[in-house]
Design a protein around this motif. Structure first.
Motif, PDB file in Angstrom:
ATOM      1  N   ARG A 131     -19.382   2.873   3.173  1.00  0.00           N
ATOM      2  CA  ARG A 131     -19.923   3.099   1.825  1.00  0.00           C
ATOM      3  C   ARG A 131     -20.813   1.937   1.390  1.00  0.00           C
ATOM      4  NH1 ARG A 131     -14.341   5.364  -0.669  1.00  0.00           N
ATOM      5  NH2 ARG A 131     -14.617   7.520   0.005  1.00  0.00           N
ATOM      6  N   PRO A 159     -20.753   9.009   0.577  1.00  0.00           N
ATOM      7  CA  PRO A 159     -21.708   9.542  -0.393  1.00  0.00           C
ATOM      8  C   PRO A 159     -22.885  10.293   0.241  1.00  0.00           C
ATOM      9  CG  PRO A 159     -21.898   7.157  -0.242  1.00  0.00           C
ATOM     10  CD  PRO A 159     -20.724   7.558   0.592  1.00  0.00           C
ATOM     11  N   SER A 160     -23.126  10.036   1.546  1.00  0.00           N
ATOM     12  CA  SER A 160     -24.232  10.737   2.207  1.00  0.00           C
ATOM     13  C   SER A 160     -23.977  10.776   3.714  1.00  0.00           C
ATOM     14  CB  SER A 160     -25.572  10.050   1.923  1.00  0.00           C
ATOM     15  OG  SER A 160     -25.563   8.725   2.435  1.00  0.00           O
ATOM     16  N   THR A 161     -24.726  11.635   4.396  1.00  0.00           N
ATOM     17  CA  THR A 161     -24.615  11.764   5.841  1.00  0.00           C
ATOM     18  C   THR A 161     -25.180  10.529   6.517  1.00  0.00           C
ATOM     19  OG1 THR A 161     -24.802  14.155   5.687  1.00  0.00           O
ATOM     20  CG2 THR A 161     -25.327  13.172   7.827  1.00  0.00           C
ATOM     21  N   ARG A 162     -24.545  10.075   7.565  1.00  0.00           N
ATOM     22  CA  ARG A 162     -25.028   8.944   8.360  1.00  0.00           C
ATOM     23  C   ARG A 162     -25.728   9.495   9.590  1.00  0.00           C
ATOM     24  NH1 ARG A 162     -24.197   6.775   4.157  1.00  0.00           N
ATOM     25  NH2 ARG A 162     -22.534   5.305   3.734  1.00  0.00           N
TER      26      ARG A 162
END
Length: 185
Positions: A131, A159-162
């Motif tokens: 994060r 919180p978002s795609t890696r």
């Protein structure tokens, strides 16, 4: 500055319970190599306490163990170990250190001071560090098992795609696959 590499055993369904994978000479050799290539280990308190309850005794020879496992224990005993904990301050295992700073500051300082890199082996801590965009690489040993239980990777979510770039994938004789990904930035 060294890289922060998250490495852990994981089943096909994402379980990271240390008892769910295959523990043999080949898997221990994989993690011994990763540890040899890194300058320090990084764990959360729970993982540290699990490791502390067993591996020092193996390193001392108080517990019977095959050669590959004893080699791992001796090397682990000598390796610098850093622990993130808000509840425990004293870490008596050889070469253990507490990260007492703000998480981002403390881990970034550790990365900056460790050119050979830091090997992270705690699932819950990895979620928090991901994060904060502090993880650079992932080296997972994916086991040919479906555990059907947790704990699982990133169960708290991100919180978002890696986006990751494949560095290598190598099957082991026991059916596990060692995968190495680098974070796309």
């Amino acid at each position: 500055m060294g890289l922060l590499t998250f490495s852990i055993n994981v089943t096909l369904d994402g379980c990271i319970d240390h008892e769910a994978g295959i523990a043999d000479d080949e898997t221990h050799a994989f993690f011994t190599r990763l540890m040899d290539e890194s300058g320090a280990m990084l764990w959360g308190r729970i993982t540290y306490e699990m490791m502390e309850s067993y591996w020092p005794a193996v390193a001392r020879g108080d517990v019977e163990a095959p050669p590959a496992i004893r080699e791992w224990a001796v090397k682990l005993d000598a390796k610098p170990k850093y622990v993130v904990s808000s509840t425990r301050k004293d870490f008596s295992w050889t070469n253990s250190h507490h990260i007492a700073d703000d998480l981002r500051t403390g881990v970034q300082r550790l990365k900056d001071a460790t050119p050979a890199g830091v090997l992270l082996g705690s699932g819950k801590l990895a979620t928090e560090l991901d994060r904060l965009d502090l993880i650079d690489e992932y080296q997972f040993l994916v086991h040919p098992r479906i555990a059907g239980h947790g704990p699982t990777l990133y169960r708290g979510g991100l919180p978002s795609t890696r986006r990751l770039e494949l560095v290598s994938a190598k099957p082991l004789r026991n059916g596990a696959v060692a995968i190495h990904y680098r974070r796309e930035r």
